[in-house]
Motif scaffolding. Structure first.
Motif, PDB file in Angstrom:
ATOM      1  N   LEU A 165       0.874  -1.174   0.000  1.00 23.27           N
ATOM      2  CA  LEU A 165       0.000   0.000   0.000  1.00 23.27           C
ATOM      3  C   LEU A 165       0.913   1.227   0.000  1.00 23.27           C
ATOM      4  O   LEU A 165       1.611   1.505   0.970  1.00 23.27           O
ATOM      5  N   ARG A 166       0.922   1.946  -1.120  1.00 20.46           N
ATOM      6  CA  ARG A 166       1.868   3.054  -1.283  1.00 20.46           C
ATOM      7  C   ARG A 166       1.140   4.387  -1.295  1.00 20.46           C
ATOM      8  O   ARG A 166      -0.021   4.480  -1.684  1.00 20.46           O
ATOM      9  N   PHE A 167       1.851   5.440  -0.889  1.00 24.90           N
ATOM     10  CA  PHE A 167       1.260   6.785  -0.803  1.00 24.90           C
ATOM     11  C   PHE A 167       2.389   7.787  -0.620  1.00 24.90           C
ATOM     12  O   PHE A 167       3.511   7.426  -0.250  1.00 24.90           O
ATOM     13  N   SER A 168       2.113   9.034  -0.886  1.00 29.26           N
ATOM     14  CA  SER A 168       3.089  10.110  -0.629  1.00 29.26           C
ATOM     15  C   SER A 168       2.738  10.790   0.690  1.00 29.26           C
ATOM     16  O   SER A 168       1.574  10.842   1.082  1.00 29.26           O
ATOM     17  N   SER A 169       3.757  11.304   1.344  1.00 29.18           N
ATOM     18  CA  SER A 169       3.496  12.102   2.555  1.00 29.18           C
ATOM     19  C   SER A 169       4.230  13.431   2.448  1.00 29.18           C
ATOM     20  O   SER A 169       5.398  13.479   2.071  1.00 29.18           O
ATOM     21  N   GLN A 170       3.480  14.500   2.774  1.00 30.86           N
ATOM     22  CA  GLN A 170       4.043  15.853   2.756  1.00 30.86           C
ATOM     23  C   GLN A 170       3.916  16.417   4.167  1.00 30.86           C
ATOM     24  O   GLN A 170       2.815  16.620   4.668  1.00 30.86           O
ATOM     25  N   ILE A 171       5.048  16.634   4.813  1.00 31.99           N
ATOM     26  CA  ILE A 171       5.045  17.043   6.220  1.00 31.99           C
ATOM     27  C   ILE A 171       5.517  18.489   6.333  1.00 31.99           C
ATOM     28  O   ILE A 171       6.644  18.811   5.948  1.00 31.99           O
ATOM     29  N   HIS A 172       4.631  19.345   6.841  1.00 29.54           N
ATOM     30  CA  HIS A 172       4.886  20.783   6.909  1.00 29.54           C
ATOM     31  C   HIS A 172       5.279  21.177   8.329  1.00 29.54           C
ATOM     32  O   HIS A 172       4.761  20.631   9.299  1.00 29.54           O
ATOM     33  N   ASN A 173       6.195  22.131   8.459  1.00 29.48           N
ATOM     34  CA  ASN A 173       6.567  22.674   9.773  1.00 29.48           C
ATOM     35  C   ASN A 173       5.769  23.956  10.008  1.00 29.48           C
ATOM     36  O   ASN A 173       6.091  25.008   9.481  1.00 29.48           O
ATOM     37  N   ASN A 174       4.723  23.840  10.823  1.00 30.24           N
ATOM     38  CA  ASN A 174       3.840  24.976  11.137  1.00 30.24           C
ATOM     39  C   ASN A 174       4.302  25.769  12.347  1.00 30.24           C
ATOM     40  O   ASN A 174       3.630  26.717  12.745  1.00 30.24           O
TER      41      ASN A 174
END
Length: 772
Positions: free
Chosen positions: A598-607
């Protein structure tokens, strides 16, 4: 900040009311004056002495005005020749701001602002091209074009921000004679003094005489002109949301037994002031038969503390009563009573845009949450950016609303981004927690060995905390209790910090915090049954604190949009196998077999407010020859597939391949890049993207049966790096797998939805539960 004589003088004169060490008097319990334990030295303080000015010095008076966010900042206004005017920003500097602030009774200037930041003033521009050295006794002694000589417009009005601290003993001397002798009003402090024995032992102090310190003596205020609005202001400035009735007969009896010493003035508040200092002074109390309060008694207030500060919590009642979901909350603040304001609407939490954000609106939020009045109304996402929608814009409150949701606001948030999120700092009750903890041996006040004040054999002694199991969560609570912000590090060895030798013995062990406690004593710990194999001293717990912290948030939409399924041969997964990125059954499958991913992209933002950096230094990063990169964190994210009853059916994890700025918000430059053994991290306002086609960016679902599931991602799961908010480190989706295809839907971050909606998702409500 100033007071007006409205009934004494034909024109309004400004009077400063010093509010020094507001809460000292709250600590008069346990026999320690001003809340300092025995042997705890009070800091030396500068004492005010009135300036001696040359005879030809123009007599001016100053005040701070305009669209103020707090009492000690604003547009600089000057009273001269019977008229209020302003100061032009040409040539103005921090040295000039220093002169202004000290003339107003503050210890120093923090900053200054050009271009009418606090709104345009009116009248004359009295000073232009002001140049001060910083040592002048009055702004009138600084070099300028001459008083009243200016080529500026009010768009150039200058503003200043002064320190919170006042000059002890500051006297405002009204130098402007107006058919009356000069006034000399000195007020150094305000307190609520508990009178009845039942209230003297309580913390916080909620009921008693209102007293002002005038000329070094504490004086009571006559109640003849006292109003509920005045009581509301007093309770608010001491951290209480409201006031209540009290037994007046008991206090009258007490006043008859002990003759009060009255202050010479009455007070006239509207009820919305953040401090007594912002109220107007009423008339001078008439002297009758050597008494300034004929027929009256000293003012008494009785305040209602918020639930978190109630002296005697009703445990049984609380257990039986299920509190409704609040409509407002604070997020991202370092200490209790501060944070980004978030409101619940249509089951989703969102933020407030800072357009028109004021101290009045901030106070409504503070009181609604069980705190006192607001100290500051902060704009420009000063306490970090929120997620989700911007629910309210251009909020305008009268100050007496029960909830911010009752205030007028513009329902259209056009042009508002999370860079404009509004936040608050509230007055909170003095609980005395800060005096029961200290950092010792550090190079600066923000670091050191943790030493606590504990009762041993009937006396209070300083001692250390056992470092067994000491982690980021305990360090967070320590820094919060001391008012030093967030933890930046938790230390289990402190041999490099020589603390007080007398405080070497361990007085607290087994400390386990959830991270939300106000005081270390509120965390789980062993109590009197101490257990600490290594002992204290060199092995005691330590911390370093920081005013800011990062805050990582995963983009749920990216996960939802990029999810897919791939069947990949085992021989192409050798690197992933070596890094334990496959399920355990992969170890017994032949090389020509296929694993379903099960594949996916992750975008992690520094808020947050500071960069996210790996805990480990470069010297301890691990080189992975197979993937040809350095790992800077052992585990950066967890990926789990859960059944609808919360049971884990498949899992994955993401070692920190490399932390870097893949992309940034507009106007922010990338700082971190992994190539060539570069520095790793995520800059504030940037995000690190792990694409779906990278190794280990998956969950191995080879052994999972078709059905409905919950997909869960947890960032920074072991709390290796401190953050301002861990509740949003988790993301959950509903997931459907039919054996041939897979779908993700309803993806959302922890804490972004109402409790009712969140409870329909099984599994962890937030990643706090995973702690240990």
């Amino acid at each position: 900040f100033y007071l007006h004589f409205t009934q004494l003088l034909p024109c309004c004169f400004t009077i400063l009311l010093g509010l020094l060490e507001l809460c000292k008097a709250q600590y008069e319990h346990q026999g320690y004056p001003q809340g300092y334990p025995q042997g705890y030295p009070e800091p030396e303080q500068e004492q005010y002495s009135a300036p001696v000015l040359p005879a030809d010095t123009p007599r001016i008076q100053l005040r701070l005005a305009g669209d103020k966010r707090k009492h000690n900042e604003g547009r600089v206004e000057v009273f001269y020749n019977g008229e209020w005017g302003t100061v032009c920003d040409d040539d103005f500097s921090i040295h000039s701001a220093q002169v202004v602030c000290r003339e107003l009774g503050y210890l120093e200037a923090v900053s200054w602002s050009p271009s009418s930041k606090y709104g345009k003033g009116e009248g004359r521009i009295w000073f232009d091209n002001v140049q001060c050295t910083g040592k002048e006794k009055t702004l009138a002694l600084c070099t300028s074009n001459g008083i009243g000589v200016s080529d500026c417009k009010h768009t150039e009005d200058v503003g200043v921000v002064c320190s919170d601290k006042r000059i002890p003993g500051f006297k405002f001397i009204n130098t402007i004679a107006n058919n009356m002798e000069s006034l000399n009003i000195q007020v150094e402090d305000v307190r609520i003094r508990a009178i009845l024995s039942s209230y003297r032992k309580r913390i916080p102090v909620t009921e008693g005489y209102v007293e002002v310190k005038d000329g070094g003596k504490w004086k009571q205020i006559c109640d003849m002109e006292w109003t509920k609005h005045n009581s509301r202001v007093i309770c608010g400035m001491f951290g209480f949301p409201g006031e209540r009735k009290y037994n007046a007969r008991v206090y009258k009896m007490f006043a008859r037994r002990r003759k009060p010493s009255y202050w010479d003035y009455s007070v006239n508040c509207t009820g919305n002031e953040a401090h007594l200092s912002s109220c107007k002074l009423g008339q001078t109390m008439a002297v009758k038969a050597n008494s300034t309060c004929g027929g009256g008694t000293p003012v008494v207030v009785s305040c209602v503390p918020g639930r978190a500060f109630s002296p005697t919590p009703m445990t049984g009642f609380r257990k039986a009563f299920r509190q409704e979901q609040p409509l407002v909350r604070l997020r991202g603040g370092a200490i209790v009573g501060e944070g980004r304001v978030e409101v619940l609407k249509n089951g989703e939490w969102g933020t407030i845009c800072d357009d028109n954000w004021s101290l009045l609106s901030a106070t409504v939020v503070c009181r609604e949450l069980g705190f006192g009045s607001a100290k500051e109304a902060l704009s420009g996402s000063r306490l970090g950016q929120g997620m989700g929608p911007v629910h309210m814009n251009e909020v305008e409150c009268s100050g007496f609303e029960k909830s911010i949701t009752e205030c007028f606001f513009n329902k259209e948030s056009l042009g508002c981004s999370h860079e404009e999120d509004a936040s608050v700092r509230c007055n909170v009750p003095a609980m005395g927690f800060q005096e029961r903890l200290r950092l010792s041996g550090g190079r600066n006040p923000y670091e050191g060995r943790v030493e606590v004040l504990a009762e041993r054999n009937g006396s209070l002694v300083w001692g250390t905390v056992c470092s067994d199991g000491w982690s980021t969560m305990e360090a967070m609570v320590t820094c919060r209790q001391l008012g030093l912000g967030f933890a930046s590090n938790a230390f289990q060895e402190t041999w490099y910090w020589p603390g007080e030798v007398s405080a070497d013995p361990v007085v607290m062990s087994g400390v386990r915090c959830s991270g939300t406690e106000i005081s270390l004593s509120h965390c789980l710990h062993h109590g009197d049954h101490l257990t600490c194999p290594k002992g204290g001293g060199r092995n005691a717990a330590g911390v370093s604190c920081s005013e800011t912290a990062p805050d990582l948030v995963l983009n749920p939409q990216i996960v939802e949009q990029t999810t897919y399924m791939e069947d990949r041969p085992m021989f192409m997964l050798q690197c992933a196998y070596e890094e334990n990125c496959l399920s355990t059954t992969s170890s017994v499958t032949p090389a020509n077999s296929v694993r379903r991913l099960l594949r996916f992209s992750s975008q992690i933002h520094n808020n947050g407010q500071s960069d996210f950096r790996p805990k480990a230094g470069r010297h301890s990063w691990v080189w992975h020859d197979c993937h040809r990169h350095y790992h800077s964190m052992e585990v950066f994210t967890h990926y789990d597939l859960l059944s609808l009853n919360g049971t884990k059916v498949a899992e994955g994890h993401k070692a920190s391949f490399c932390l870097e700025d893949t992309d940034c918000d507009e106007g922010i430059e990338k700082k971190y890049e992994c190539a060539n053994f570069g520095e790793q991290g995520i800059t504030v306002g940037c995000f690190d993207t792990y694409r779906h086609d990278i190794d280990c960016q998956w969950v191995d679902i080879t052994d999972v049966k078709p059905g409905d599931y919950i997909f869960q991602v947890v960032i920074n799961p072991n709390y290796e790096v401190p953050e301002s908010d861990y509740s949003n480190n988790i993301m959950k989706c509903r997931c459907r797998y039919d054996g041939h295809r897979i779908w993700m839907y309803s993806c959302h971050n922890g804490g972004s939805l109402s409790t009712e909606t969140e409870q329909s998702f099984p599994g962890l409500l937030n990643n706090q539960v995973t702690h240990r």
